[in-house]
Design an enzyme around this catalytic site. Structure first.
Site, PDB file in Angstrom:
ATOM      1  N   ASP A 163       0.856  -1.165   0.000  1.00 57.10           N
ATOM      2  CA  ASP A 163       0.000   0.000   0.000  1.00 57.10           C
ATOM      3  C   ASP A 163       0.905   1.231   0.000  1.00 57.10           C
ATOM      4  O   ASP A 163       2.048   1.180   0.472  1.00 57.10           O
ATOM      5  CB  ASP A 163      -0.885  -0.021   1.249  1.00 57.10           C
ATOM      6  CG  ASP A 163      -1.651   1.266   1.431  1.00 57.10           C
ATOM      7  OD1 ASP A 163      -2.439   1.615   0.542  1.00 57.10           O
ATOM      8  OD2 ASP A 163      -1.444   1.940   2.466  1.00 57.10           O
ATOM      9  N   ASN A 196      -5.008   2.979  -3.872  1.00 56.80           N
ATOM     10  CA  ASN A 196      -6.222   3.678  -4.286  1.00 56.80           C
ATOM     11  C   ASN A 196      -5.917   4.818  -5.246  1.00 56.80           C
ATOM     12  O   ASN A 196      -6.808   5.282  -5.963  1.00 56.80           O
ATOM     13  CB  ASN A 196      -6.936   4.264  -3.059  1.00 56.80           C
ATOM     14  CG  ASN A 196      -7.822   3.259  -2.348  1.00 56.80           C
ATOM     15  OD1 ASN A 196      -8.170   2.216  -2.880  1.00 56.80           O
ATOM     16  ND2 ASN A 196      -8.203   3.582  -1.113  1.00 56.80           N
ATOM     17  N   TYR A 232      -0.387   4.989   0.629  1.00 58.24           N
ATOM     18  CA  TYR A 232      -0.778   6.032   1.574  1.00 58.24           C
ATOM     19  C   TYR A 232      -0.937   5.457   2.978  1.00 58.24           C
ATOM     20  O   TYR A 232      -1.776   4.590   3.223  1.00 58.24           O
ATOM     21  CB  TYR A 232      -2.084   6.677   1.127  1.00 58.24           C
ATOM     22  CG  TYR A 232      -2.021   7.286  -0.261  1.00 58.24           C
ATOM     23  CD1 TYR A 232      -1.168   8.346  -0.525  1.00 58.24           C
ATOM     24  CD2 TYR A 232      -2.819   6.803  -1.296  1.00 58.24           C
ATOM     25  CE1 TYR A 232      -1.101   8.920  -1.793  1.00 58.24           C
ATOM     26  CE2 TYR A 232      -2.773   7.368  -2.556  1.00 58.24           C
ATOM     27  CZ  TYR A 232      -1.909   8.428  -2.812  1.00 58.24           C
ATOM     28  OH  TYR A 232      -1.856   8.982  -4.063  1.00 58.24           O
TER      29      TYR A 232
END
Length: 241
Positions: free
Chosen positions: A24, A133, A26
């Site tokens: 990931d 994302n 963030y």
């Protein structure tokens, strides 16, 4: 240095070293709170409040979109979340200030353990992808600004499935793009909800619990829990290996 090993979440039988890793971005490799100085420059005296509420609203909007079966890319989600935050705090509409805050998303500070951990893992000869994302453009610029370019492999954006984490389609897409069964991929996240979602989808999941908080009460359980990215090698390959 500490790490906690928990029971694997799913039926997968493979328990050897990972054959690939996905990170990931963030809250794991880069610190979302590092937008605060730019927010302070843009909205003097309100930077800390704005940055905290903005991040919370970003995530809330991604989950809301998932629930509605709709999609906007993360740049647009971030822009709308910023507009809401400014209205919520009673801040005047100021396109120049909002642009300053938005552009800070390209220049998020890396966590101190990010570069050392990635350098350590580079000798393991496993692909190191990013599953985020963010749009590809947002992720690539953030990685470059953070000094992590060249240390990571492909950028896998939720844009490919038009849904946000923790939707299972995101994690399945990562496994398909990497070309391995989910249980042979170690997914690393500093966000408890993201780790829970990935574990529920069958990925071997490592939760980077920097704050020492509790795991989520819903979703899968991380296979490993570490307090720092620099503990990853020991958690996944064992001490001394």
């Amino acid at each position: 240095m500490t790490f906690i090993r928990t029971e694997p979440p799913g039926p997968a039988s493979y328990q050897g070293p990972p054959e690939a890793m996905a990170f990931d971005l963030y809250g794991t490799l880069v610190d979302t709170a590092s937008v605060a100085p730019a927010c302070e420059r843009a909205f003097q005296g309100r930077g800390a409040d704005l940055s905290c509420l903005w991040r919370a609203k970003q995530l809330e909007y991604t989950w809301l979109l998932n629930s509605m079966g709709e999609y906007l890319d993360f740049w647009e989600v971030s822009r709308r979340a910023l507009e809401f935050t400014c209205r919520s705090l009673g801040l005047p509409q100021d396109p120049r200030a909002e642009r300053t805050a938005m552009e800070a998303l390209f220049e998020l500070a890396p966590f101190p353990d990010a570069a050392p951990a990635l350098a350590q893992l580079s000798g393991r000869e496993v692909p190191l992808a990013v599953l985020s994302n963010g749009t590809v453009r947002m992720v690539e610029r953030a990685i470059e600004s953070a000094g992590l370019a060249g240390m990571l492999g492909p950028v896998l954006s939720v844009d490919a499935v038009r849904a946000y984490k923790p939707d299972p389609r995101v994690y399945r897409m990562a496994a398909e793009r990497i070309g391995l069964p989910p249980e042979r991929i170690a997914f690393v996240s500093g966000n408890a909800w993201d780790a829970a979602g990935a574990a529920s989808s069958g990925l071997r999941t490592v939760w980077v619990n920097r704050s020492g908080g509790p795991p989520e009460g819903i979703g899968g359980a991380a296979s490993e829990e570490v307090s720092s990215l620099t503990d990853l090698a020991a958690a996944l390959w064992g001490r001394g290996n």
